[in-house]
Design an enzyme around this catalytic site. Structure first.
Site, short mmCIF file in Angstrom:
data_model
loop_
_atom_site.label_atom_id
_atom_site.label_comp_id
_atom_site.label_asym_id
_atom_site.label_seq_id
_atom_site.Cartn_x
_atom_site.Cartn_y
_atom_site.Cartn_z
N HIS A 125 0.85 -1.22 0.06
CA HIS A 125 -0.03 0.16 -0.19
C HIS A 125 0.81 1.15 -0.21
CE1 HIS A 125 -3.27 -2.78 1.98
NE2 HIS A 125 -3.51 -2.63 0.61
N HIS A 126 2.26 1.35 -0.46
CA HIS A 126 3.18 2.23 -0.39
C HIS A 126 2.55 3.45 -1.55
CE1 HIS A 126 4.92 0.30 -3.92
NE2 HIS A 126 5.55 1.63 -4.05
N LYS A 168 -2.77 -2.43 -8.02
CA LYS A 168 -2.90 -2.70 -9.34
C LYS A 168 -2.52 -4.36 -9.57
CE LYS A 168 -4.40 -1.18 -13.24
NZ LYS A 168 -5.12 -2.73 -13.17
N LYS A 206 7.06 -4.72 -10.27
CA LYS A 206 7.09 -4.20 -11.65
C LYS A 206 6.46 -2.78 -11.73
CE LYS A 206 4.91 -7.29 -13.97
NZ LYS A 206 3.72 -8.21 -14.52
N ASP A 225 7.99 2.78 -13.23
CA ASP A 225 7.26 4.18 -12.80
C ASP A 225 5.79 4.43 -12.91
OD1 ASP A 225 9.85 5.12 -11.90
OD2 ASP A 225 10.53 5.77 -13.83
N LYS A 237 -3.06 -8.57 -6.93
CA LYS A 237 -3.47 -9.77 -7.86
C LYS A 237 -4.96 -10.68 -7.27
CE LYS A 237 -1.88 -11.51 -11.61
NZ LYS A 237 -1.00 -10.70 -12.74
N SER A 247 -2.30 0.16 -18.57
CA SER A 247 -3.71 0.02 -17.80
C SER A 247 -3.41 1.25 -16.91
CB SER A 247 -3.32 -0.99 -16.67
OG SER A 247 -3.99 -2.38 -17.30
P1 NAD Z 1 -3.93 -16.29 -22.12
O1 NAD Z 1 -4.82 -17.00 -21.06
O2 NAD Z 1 -4.33 -15.14 -23.08
O3 NAD Z 1 -2.98 -17.16 -22.78
C1 NAD Z 1 -2.13 -18.29 -22.28
C2 NAD Z 1 -1.77 -19.24 -23.17
O4 NAD Z 1 -1.10 -20.17 -22.66
C3 NAD Z 1 -2.95 -20.03 -23.66
O5 NAD Z 1 -3.10 -20.00 -25.32
C4 NAD Z 1 -2.85 -21.26 -22.99
O6 NAD Z 1 -3.44 -22.44 -24.16
C5 NAD Z 1 -1.47 -21.29 -23.28
N1 NAD Z 1 -1.03 -22.75 -22.32
C6 NAD Z 1 -1.42 -22.91 -21.00
N2 NAD Z 1 -0.86 -23.95 -20.61
C7 NAD Z 1 0.45 -24.12 -21.44
C8 NAD Z 1 1.58 -24.92 -21.23
N3 NAD Z 1 1.66 -25.74 -20.38
N4 NAD Z 1 2.36 -24.89 -22.40
C9 NAD Z 1 2.23 -24.15 -23.37
N5 NAD Z 1 1.32 -23.14 -23.40
C10 NAD Z 1 0.11 -23.29 -22.38
O7 NAD Z 1 -3.10 -15.54 -21.05
P2 NAD Z 1 -2.10 -14.16 -21.06
O8 NAD Z 1 -2.83 -12.97 -20.51
O9 NAD Z 1 -1.42 -14.41 -22.43
O10 NAD Z 1 -0.96 -14.63 -19.87
C11 NAD Z 1 0.07 -15.41 -20.11
C12 NAD Z 1 1.26 -14.99 -19.05
O11 NAD Z 1 1.66 -13.61 -18.93
C13 NAD Z 1 0.62 -15.23 -17.57
O12 NAD Z 1 1.88 -15.67 -16.74
C14 NAD Z 1 0.22 -13.89 -17.04
O13 NAD Z 1 0.38 -13.71 -15.70
C15 NAD Z 1 1.25 -13.19 -17.84
N6 NAD Z 1 0.95 -11.78 -18.13
C16 NAD Z 1 -0.26 -11.27 -18.83
C17 NAD Z 1 -0.32 -9.92 -19.08
C18 NAD Z 1 -1.59 -9.35 -19.77
O14 NAD Z 1 -1.83 -8.26 -19.98
N7 NAD Z 1 -2.27 -10.26 -20.34
C19 NAD Z 1 0.56 -8.93 -18.54
C20 NAD Z 1 1.50 -9.15 -17.71
C21 NAD Z 1 1.77 -10.68 -17.46
#
Ligand code: NAD
Length: 486
Positions: free
Chosen positions: A79-80, A85, A109, A114, A121, A377
């Site tokens: 909460h700093h 988010k 992150k 910044d 989460k 975002s």
């Molecule tokens: P998403 O659900 O759109 O896509 C994830 C993909 O990974 C899917 O196509 C799924 O079928 C595939 N998948 C699942 N298990 C798998 C495996 N064992 N091997 C290979 N592929 C597999 O999710 P996303 O939003 O793309 O998020 C993916 C990662 O990125 C997560 O760790 C999430 O926390 C991180 N992330 C997402 C965002 C965002 O803006 N969406 C931002 C920062 C970080």
């Protein structure tokens, strides 16, 4: 009916089995490695590291005529800065350890790029594939009500976003539920980001994480000093890339990297991988997946049944963009990539990273590489609070000024531009231009700050530690100037 196991302000870390190789243990191990290099007092570092609040809830939802009890969490790590988010994840594997680890990563992150937020989460333990759209809407709206009841959501409190298993549709349901219950709060739309553009979203958000990843990797491959260290040439032209996960992050990362001049030779999904040493047509593969529901069987590449074996194929840059803990102690020694760019959160465990570092593989950390989503975002939240689309006030004015400038240059030189050049030069920036430009600038300046620690401190041996040191310094500074209340 939600129950609170660890309420706002209580210590939630007691639930975590110490000594295990959990995701949270990994994140804390990374933190500790960097924290000792910062020189900040132990108590302050302890405060930065702990999770401020976790809300664990169980609520009933009517599914196909039966009552089903759903488990869910929301963690506010720090909460700093407020609001906190971070995304909301729908997966059967969600638990408190994972949610807390992801919330902590969000704090680090935001500081590294910044963005003036603390980390949060959320997660619901369901497999969204097992539910109809109606059922998912009911679960999402009920989860939002639980968050409202405990003050765990709001434009100035805690602002969720999409994550694994969720997207703009779920964010629109959350915004609508919050708005309906917020008694006319004019800023209600700022309670969640990643919404569809028609529901208060911002143009460029969906592609932002993949685009940000592209900017991060582009900075690295254009860094002559870094490329010399890794015995690689600069630029994208000779870079072969493998991407794990073809969802939001993986698809956009692959698309922008290919457009940037790299060759994407492999894409890995949960049910198999496709490889083609000459390069995969990303748009054609995307279309194939939309039609068939799988990347396997794509005519433009060879299908490999054991998808994860492709993580170990020869390539220059590996982009794990699916889930955490994909590169671990056992497969790390077999990784042949020279750079790993973490698109997912926590895809490389702390134990694996030690092995990769010894092998001379550069790991570009998640807290920087996938920060594009939270950066945009932040822009969406600003748009919601200002109630005006970016570019709406100045686009025409900018075009008028540019046109007058072009006219003056033509008069003074006696030469005329082509109609196409004239349109290109005179064009004013619209919302997507401004969002992408703000994202690019953030990714470049954050790269430079991280690399100042990487090159400038002999004790910093890897890029993740450099990013953590940069992040911890900023959060510590914030706490020191804030003071401790009361
Ligand atoms: P998403 O659900 O759109 O896509 C994830 C993909 O990974 C899917 O196509 C799924 O079928 C595939 N998948 C699942 N298990 C798998 C495996 N064992 N091997 C290979 N592929 C597999 O999710 P996303 O939003 O793309 O998020 C993916 C990662 O990125 C997560 O760790 C999430 O926390 C991180 N992330 C997402 C965002 C965002 O803006 N969406 C931002 C920062 C970080």
């Amino acid at each position: 009916m939600g129950s609170t196991s660890a309420k706002r302000g209580s210590s939630a870390n007691t639930a975590i089995p110490h000594g295990s190789q959990s995701f949270l243990t990994s994140v804390n191990a990374y933190f500790d490695k960097a924290a000792v290099l910062t020189g900040h007092p132990k108590g302050l570092l302890d405060q930065i590291r702990v999770c401020n609040s976790v809300y664990y809830m169980q609520f009933p939802v009517r599914i196909k005529g039966e009552i089903q009890v759903v488990e869910a969490w929301r963690a506010e790590h720090s909460h700093h800065k407020l609001p906190t988010k971070g995304g909301i994840r729908y997966a059967e594997t969600v638990d408190q350890d994972e949610v807390q680890a992801l919330a902590a990563l969000m704090t680090y992150k935001c500081a590294v790029v910044d963005v003036p937020f603390g980390g949060g989460k959320g997660g619901i333990r369901i497999n969204p594939k097992n539910y109809s759209v109606d059922e998912l809407e009911r679960i999402t709206r009920r989860y939002t009500v639980e968050l409202i009841k405990k003050n765990f959501i709001g434009p100035s409190i805690d602002v969720p976003a999409p994550d694994y298993g969720t997207g703009p549709r779920e964010m629109a349901w959350i915004a609508d539920t919050y708005q309906a219950m917020s008694n006319g709060d004019i800023n209600a739309l700022g309670c969640v980001t990643g919404k569809p553009v028609g529901q208060g979203g911002v143009r460029g958000r969906t592609a932002a994480t993949g685009r940000g990843l592209f900017f991060a990797v582009r900075e690295a491959v254009n860094d002559a000093k870094l490329m010399k260290k890794l015995k690689m040439s600069t630029g994208f032209a000779d870079k072969r890339i493998i991407v794990q996960g073809f969802g939001n992050v993986g698809y956009h990362a692959a698309k922008f990297l290919a457009e940037g001049g790299a060759t994407v030779i492999g894409i890995i999904e949960w049910d198999g991988a496709v490889v083609n040493p000459k390069g995969i047509d990303i748009e054609a593969l995307h279309k194939h997946r939309q039609q068939k529901g799988s990347i396997t069987g794509f005519a433009g590449a060879k299908t490999i049944k054991d998808g994860n074996s492709v993580l170990e194929y020869e390539c220059d840059i590996l982009v794990p963009a699916a889930l955490e803990n994909q590169i671990y102690k056992e497969n790390a020694p077999k990784i042949k990539a020279k750079i790993i760019a973490e698109g997912a959160n926590g895809p490389v465990t702390a134990a694996a990273e030690d092995i990769l570092n010894k092998k001379g593989i550069l790991v570009m950390p998640d807290m920087y590489v996938n920060a594009g989503g939270v950066v945009v975002s932040y822009f969406e939240w600003l748009k919601n609070l200002s109630h005006v689309r970016f570019g709406r006030m100045d686009k025409r004015f900018e075009e008028g000024t540019n046109t007058r400038l072009v006219n003056t240059i033509e008069q003074l030189t006696g030469k005329s531009l082509t109609a196409a050049d004239r349109t290109f030069i005179a064009r004013g920036a619209d919302e997507e231009d401004l969002v992408n430009s703000g994202l690019e600038d953030t990714m470049i300046s954050s790269y430079n700050t991280i690399m100042e620690h990487y090159y400038g401190n002999a004790k910093v041996k890897d890029m993740r530690t450099a990013a953590f040191v940069s992040s911890i310094d900023k959060i510590a500074q914030s706490y020191l100037s804030l003071g401790i209340f009361p």
